[in-house]
Enzyme design. Structure first.
Site, short mmCIF file in Angstrom:
data_model
loop_
_atom_site.label_atom_id
_atom_site.label_comp_id
_atom_site.label_asym_id
_atom_site.label_seq_id
_atom_site.Cartn_x
_atom_site.Cartn_y
_atom_site.Cartn_z
N LYS A 111 0.86 -1.18 0.00
CA LYS A 111 0.00 0.00 0.00
C LYS A 111 0.89 1.23 0.00
CE LYS A 111 -3.14 2.87 2.58
NZ LYS A 111 -3.57 3.28 3.93
N GLY A 172 -7.93 9.55 10.07
CA GLY A 172 -8.23 9.59 11.49
C GLY A 172 -9.27 10.60 11.92
N ALA A 198 -9.45 6.01 4.72
CA ALA A 198 -9.28 7.18 5.59
C ALA A 198 -10.56 7.97 5.75
CB ALA A 198 -8.17 8.11 5.10
N GLY A 199 -10.85 8.34 7.00
CA GLY A 199 -11.97 9.24 7.29
C GLY A 199 -13.23 8.58 7.78
N ASN A 220 -8.71 1.98 10.19
CA ASN A 220 -7.93 1.65 11.37
C ASN A 220 -8.46 2.40 12.59
OD1 ASN A 220 -4.37 1.74 12.28
ND2 ASN A 220 -6.09 0.77 13.27
N THR A 221 -8.35 3.73 12.57
CA THR A 221 -8.72 4.53 13.73
C THR A 221 -10.18 4.33 14.14
OG1 THR A 221 -7.12 6.21 13.03
CG2 THR A 221 -8.72 6.86 14.68
#
Length: 268
Positions: A111, A172, A198-199, A220-221
């Site tokens: 990635k 995040g 993301a987001g 992830n977050t």
């Protein structure tokens, strides 16, 4: 009936990346958990088959005296997706991918992310293009994090990236998809998998991405930062599956007026 629906959602609708088929369309990260045991439990609850690993921050064998992520998430069970998190130029990103290939015995799936600054973590698209060209030339299979620019997404596909991963919102941030029309434009013009990266903040964000026709979601977050990461991972799994099924089913058109569930013609 339930078994048939499950089969349709998991077996007959595989996510194919670089020639490999996956049942799960939820990709997860491995950072920000309190320990490797929580990482393992959340990953299992998510049903993820592809897990991203920040090579510059995570021990996958570089330090024999430190806990090894691969003991919790063995490559025999998961596709390890090394990423270039923390890289701010093409040279560092390429170097990191080469290190990952060495550590993972010739593993070519990576990635790519090249960040523009530490505050926003937006991608540096110029450096991303440069790194992508080099990595593809070196026979890496590149899944690339990028902005939600349809023109750039198409260019990365033309370079030879095996998947394009536009952001939904800043990394995040948990803001969810901020420009669904751009994401939709990218999806409609792509010939490679489009994975929102993301987001994402909660399950409805993941479902929306899938309802737009995205091939998967990476997060992830949103999981690791939740009060109960394992429970959130399970919620995200269901959201991705439901969003995909809704996309395949085809939603009804939006209307400004009512439409009776039961026909009124022929009433006595």
């Amino acid at each position: 009936m339930n078994a048939q629906l499950k089969t349709a959602a998991t077996f007959d609708d595989a996510l194919v990346i670089a020639g490999t088929s996956y049942r799960s369309r939820l990709l997860t990260g491995t950072g920000k958990y309190k320990d490797l045991e929580e990482t393992r439990r959340a990953t299992e609850a998510a049903g993820a088959q592809i897990v991203t690993v920040a090579i510059r921050r995570t021990n996958i064998g570089q330090d024999r005296n430190a806990p090894n992520l691969l003991d919790a998430l063995p490559p025999q069970k998961y596709t390890i997706l090394p990423n270039t998190a923390g890289c701010y130029n093409a040279d560092d990103a390429v170097r990191t991918c080469r290190l990952a290939r060495e550590l993972l015995d010739g593993h070519n799936l990576v990635k790519l992310e090249v960040l523009g600054d530490q505050k926003t973590l937006f991608p540096d698209v110029v450096q991303t293009l440069k790194a992508a060209e080099t990595l593809v030339a070196e026979k890496f299979e590149v899944m690339v994090y990028t902005s939600d620019d349809p023109i750039l997404a198409k260019r990365l596909e033309e370079i030879g990236c095996v998947a394009v991963m536009p952001l939904a919102a800043p990394i995040g941030s948990g803001l969810g998809i901020q420009n669904r029309w751009n994401i939709l434009e990218i999806v409609e013009n792509a010939k490679v998998p489009i994975i929102v990266d993301a987001g994402v903040g909660t399950a409805s964000d993941a479902a929306m991405a899938m309802e737009l026709g995205c091939d998967g979601v990476l997060m992830n977050t949103a999981i690791a930062g939740a009060k109960d990461p394992v429970l959130m991972a399970a919620a995200m799994r269901k959201a991705v599956e439901a969003g995909r099924e809704a996309f395949r089913a085809g939603r009804i058109p939006r209307k400004r007026y009512a439409s009776a569930s039961s026909p009124i013609d022929g009433l006595i």
